[in-house]
Design a protein around this motif. Sequence first.
Motif, PDB file in Angstrom:
ATOM      1  N   GLN A 193      17.134 -31.762 -14.073  1.00 55.02           N
ATOM      2  CA  GLN A 193      16.251 -30.533 -14.044  1.00 55.02           C
ATOM      3  C   GLN A 193      14.946 -31.178 -13.803  1.00 55.02           C
ATOM      4  OE1 GLN A 193      16.803 -27.969 -17.621  1.00 55.02           O
ATOM      5  NE2 GLN A 193      18.750 -28.332 -17.635  1.00 55.02           N
ATOM      6  N   TYR A 194      14.524 -32.590 -13.915  1.00 56.81           N
ATOM      7  CA  TYR A 194      13.515 -32.906 -13.648  1.00 56.81           C
ATOM      8  C   TYR A 194      12.463 -32.512 -12.553  1.00 56.81           C
ATOM      9  CZ  TYR A 194       9.892 -36.665 -13.359  1.00 56.81           C
ATOM     10  OH  TYR A 194       8.627 -37.352 -12.995  1.00 56.81           O
ATOM     11  N   PRO A 195      13.226 -32.322 -11.500  1.00 55.43           N
ATOM     12  CA  PRO A 195      12.234 -31.868 -10.196  1.00 55.43           C
ATOM     13  C   PRO A 195      11.659 -30.657 -10.414  1.00 55.43           C
ATOM     14  CG  PRO A 195      14.450 -33.039  -9.451  1.00 55.43           C
ATOM     15  CD  PRO A 195      14.451 -32.616 -10.918  1.00 55.43           C
ATOM     16  N   PHE A 196      12.514 -29.606 -11.027  1.00 56.51           N
ATOM     17  CA  PHE A 196      11.993 -28.440 -11.178  1.00 56.51           C
ATOM     18  C   PHE A 196      10.874 -28.335 -12.518  1.00 56.51           C
ATOM     19  CE2 PHE A 196      16.348 -28.063  -9.742  1.00 56.51           C
ATOM     20  CZ  PHE A 196      16.206 -27.333  -8.609  1.00 56.51           C
ATOM     21  N   ALA A 197      11.016 -29.139 -13.316  1.00 55.95           N
ATOM     22  CA  ALA A 197      10.114 -29.350 -14.376  1.00 55.95           C
ATOM     23  C   ALA A 197       8.855 -29.620 -14.009  1.00 55.95           C
ATOM     24  CB  ALA A 197      10.818 -30.228 -15.465  1.00 55.95           C
TER      25      ALA A 197
ATOM     26  N   HIS B 244      16.856 -33.170  -5.881  1.00 55.04           N
ATOM     27  CA  HIS B 244      16.535 -34.390  -6.436  1.00 55.04           C
ATOM     28  C   HIS B 244      15.310 -34.597  -6.655  1.00 55.04           C
ATOM     29  CE1 HIS B 244      20.749 -34.945  -5.105  1.00 55.04           C
ATOM     30  NE2 HIS B 244      20.865 -35.383  -6.139  1.00 55.04           N
ATOM     31  N   SER B 245      14.362 -33.816  -5.916  1.00 52.53           N
ATOM     32  CA  SER B 245      12.873 -34.234  -5.840  1.00 52.53           C
ATOM     33  C   SER B 245      12.029 -32.841  -5.528  1.00 52.53           C
ATOM     34  CB  SER B 245      12.617 -34.965  -4.681  1.00 52.53           C
ATOM     35  OG  SER B 245      13.042 -34.419  -3.400  1.00 52.53           O
ATOM     36  N   GLU B 246      11.019 -32.677  -5.608  1.00 52.93           N
ATOM     37  CA  GLU B 246       9.960 -31.621  -5.467  1.00 52.93           C
ATOM     38  C   GLU B 246      10.206 -31.199  -3.923  1.00 52.93           C
ATOM     39  OE1 GLU B 246       6.211 -31.268  -8.450  1.00 52.93           O
ATOM     40  OE2 GLU B 246       6.133 -32.696  -6.674  1.00 52.93           O
ATOM     41  N   GLU B 247      10.380 -32.192  -2.998  1.00 56.73           N
ATOM     42  CA  GLU B 247      10.671 -31.994  -1.761  1.00 56.73           C
ATOM     43  C   GLU B 247      11.756 -31.167  -1.471  1.00 56.73           C
ATOM     44  OE1 GLU B 247       9.537 -34.700  -2.933  1.00 56.73           O
ATOM     45  OE2 GLU B 247       8.223 -35.723  -1.465  1.00 56.73           O
ATOM     46  N   ASP B 248      12.895 -31.454  -1.873  1.00 54.46           N
ATOM     47  CA  ASP B 248      14.075 -30.610  -1.932  1.00 54.46           C
ATOM     48  C   ASP B 248      13.756 -29.159  -2.207  1.00 54.46           C
ATOM     49  OD1 ASP B 248      15.465 -32.904  -1.245  1.00 54.46           O
ATOM     50  OD2 ASP B 248      16.516 -33.048  -3.198  1.00 54.46           O
ATOM     51  N   ILE B 249      13.236 -28.898  -3.296  1.00 52.59           N
ATOM     52  CA  ILE B 249      12.849 -27.480  -3.783  1.00 52.59           C
ATOM     53  C   ILE B 249      12.166 -26.704  -2.520  1.00 52.59           C
ATOM     54  CG2 ILE B 249      11.924 -25.946  -5.606  1.00 52.59           C
ATOM     55  CD1 ILE B 249      12.434 -28.416  -7.440  1.00 52.59           C
ATOM     56  N   PHE B 250      10.976 -27.398  -2.164  1.00 52.22           N
ATOM     57  CA  PHE B 250      10.280 -26.829  -1.035  1.00 52.22           C
ATOM     58  C   PHE B 250      11.279 -26.622   0.142  1.00 52.22           C
ATOM     59  CE2 PHE B 250       5.645 -26.397  -2.173  1.00 52.22           C
ATOM     60  CZ  PHE B 250       5.696 -27.442  -3.257  1.00 52.22           C
ATOM     61  N   ALA B 251      12.085 -27.465   0.460  1.00 48.94           N
ATOM     62  CA  ALA B 251      12.858 -27.373   1.555  1.00 48.94           C
ATOM     63  C   ALA B 251      13.889 -26.035   1.417  1.00 48.94           C
ATOM     64  CB  ALA B 251      13.726 -28.653   1.843  1.00 48.94           C
ATOM     65  N   HIS B 252      14.461 -25.957   0.074  1.00 42.35           N
ATOM     66  CA  HIS B 252      15.448 -24.764  -0.364  1.00 42.35           C
ATOM     67  C   HIS B 252      14.651 -23.439   0.047  1.00 42.35           C
ATOM     68  CE1 HIS B 252      18.773 -26.890  -1.938  1.00 42.35           C
ATOM     69  NE2 HIS B 252      17.968 -27.479  -2.713  1.00 42.35           N
TER      70      HIS B 252
ATOM     71  N   GLY C 246      12.312 -23.109   2.190  1.00 42.04           N
ATOM     72  CA  GLY C 246      11.733 -22.959   3.307  1.00 42.04           C
ATOM     73  C   GLY C 246      10.396 -22.944   3.537  1.00 42.04           C
ATOM     74  N   LEU C 247       9.905 -23.900   2.639  1.00 42.80           N
ATOM     75  CA  LEU C 247       8.299 -23.907   2.605  1.00 42.80           C
ATOM     76  C   LEU C 247       7.836 -25.293   3.041  1.00 42.80           C
ATOM     77  CD1 LEU C 247       7.182 -22.560  -1.007  1.00 42.80           C
ATOM     78  CD2 LEU C 247       6.659 -21.618   1.218  1.00 42.80           C
ATOM     79  N   ASP C 248       6.781 -25.517   3.874  1.00 41.31           N
ATOM     80  CA  ASP C 248       6.266 -26.879   3.956  1.00 41.31           C
ATOM     81  C   ASP C 248       5.997 -27.490   2.681  1.00 41.31           C
ATOM     82  OD1 ASP C 248       6.389 -26.414   6.674  1.00 41.31           O
ATOM     83  OD2 ASP C 248       4.334 -26.257   6.848  1.00 41.31           O
ATOM     84  N   TYR C 249       6.272 -28.750   2.521  1.00 50.62           N
ATOM     85  CA  TYR C 249       5.868 -29.508   1.256  1.00 50.62           C
ATOM     86  C   TYR C 249       4.519 -29.766   1.238  1.00 50.62           C
ATOM     87  CZ  TYR C 249       5.639 -33.300  -1.966  1.00 50.62           C
ATOM     88  OH  TYR C 249       5.271 -33.820  -3.349  1.00 50.62           O
ATOM     89  N   ILE C 250       3.966 -29.302  -0.106  1.00 50.75           N
ATOM     90  CA  ILE C 250       2.589 -29.416  -0.372  1.00 50.75           C
ATOM     91  C   ILE C 250       2.526 -30.509  -1.620  1.00 50.75           C
ATOM     92  CG2 ILE C 250       0.551 -28.095  -1.264  1.00 50.75           C
ATOM     93  CD1 ILE C 250       1.674 -26.622   0.969  1.00 50.75           C
ATOM     94  N   LEU C 251       1.609 -31.534  -1.056  1.00 53.36           N
ATOM     95  CA  LEU C 251       1.235 -32.638  -2.313  1.00 53.36           C
ATOM     96  C   LEU C 251       0.747 -31.996  -3.427  1.00 53.36           C
ATOM     97  CD1 LEU C 251      -0.424 -35.246   0.182  1.00 53.36           C
ATOM     98  CD2 LEU C 251       1.824 -35.414  -1.053  1.00 53.36           C
TER      99      LEU C 251
END
Length: 373
Positions: free
Chosen positions: A305-309, A352-360, A362-367
């Motif tokens: 759950q770490y990426p979501f947290a 596995h990462s914040e990037e994965d969540i943005f991808a799910h 359909g958002l550009d990754y935001i730093l």
Amino acid sequence: ESDASEVEGPTVPVYACQRRTALPNWNQILTDALEILAEEAEFGNSEGRSLAFARAAPVLRSIPYAVTRFEDLNSLPCFGAHSRKIVQEITEDGSSVEVQRVLHSERYRTLKVFSGIFGVGKKTADRWYQEGLRTLDDLRKKEKKLNRQQEAGLQHYTDLNSPVTRLEADKIQHVVQDAVLRFLPGAIITLTGGFQRGKQSGHDVDFLITHPTEGKEMGLLIKVVSWLSSQGLLLYHHMKQNSYKEPTQMSVQASKDRLDHFESCFSIFKLDTPNEQMESSSTAAENIRNWKALRVDLVVTPFSQYPFALLGWTGSKHFERELRRFAVHERKMILNSHALYDTKQNVMLPAHSEEDIFAHLGLDYILPTERNA
Ligand code: DGT
Ligand code: MG
């Protein structure tokens, strides 16, 4: 449709999670004004009004130039008549009558002071105001029945209402790291919240703690907190148990659940500040104090759950709110600090990462440094 349209120049998207909002803020006078009105509406329980101001301000925070003319707003989303009027007043007259009135109102000023006490929400603050209380001294004198948290909040009011610097956050990180690794080698300790977004100061210090082997994090926090406490490093703490149940399905309600269900500790740390204050104050030996009280949150998350947290605790608050709103309305997905659920396919979407969540989503990754909405 979610995108702003029919404007000249670069288009500013409607949802804050579609925008890159870096520091600094070029429109601080305007955003401060709008946020004061948002807060005042919140104190008055006008949720709709509060949200309108709370959505307008971050639009101004996201643009890399100062709005100097009211007409500049024409190309920007999220500006209703009221917010436009405030900007017009300030750009034309230098200040807004309405904002000044709020700032001088006894109710706003009192609620601001009371809700600045750790453990006091706007409801309690308002109740005290209705009871005729106005100052911190009123609270102390009337021997108002305060709970343990509010008692500590009142006692350390001045320290807790002075900004935490990045240097102080780094010092706390060393202390926390040392304590955690003592009991669980290999644990990962991450400074999140505003500092993760590159802010140089904040109102507290937020940490996420996890371990790559899921399950190893169980039972850790109580040991860490007991140890910190035995070292005299905690002025106050309360713990919350992990109350998360792996859902097979999530409802929209889960995305409105503001609080998460991780095992956590909300505390006030006692941070040593050797010499600094002693040298600056040449008089009154009794005023010399070589420590400062600081708010610290420790949150333990299972690795999966770490990426979501991380996404949930990096903030800003408005960015989080917008991510969840975007997920529900634009993607029929439900996001919280534990998981992401697709209501169309009825599946949990792992990451596995914040990037994965943005991808799910359909958002550009935001730093993180671009999430200062
Ligand atoms: P600061 O501390 O004033 O510099 O600003 P932030 O952005 O660090 O704000 P803070 O510390 O209140 O919260 C950090 C982020 O964590 C923010 O996006 C909201 C989120 N957050 C705070 N408390 C909770 C909580 O109890 N549950 C969840 N899920 N998120 C929380
Ligand atoms: Mg924070």
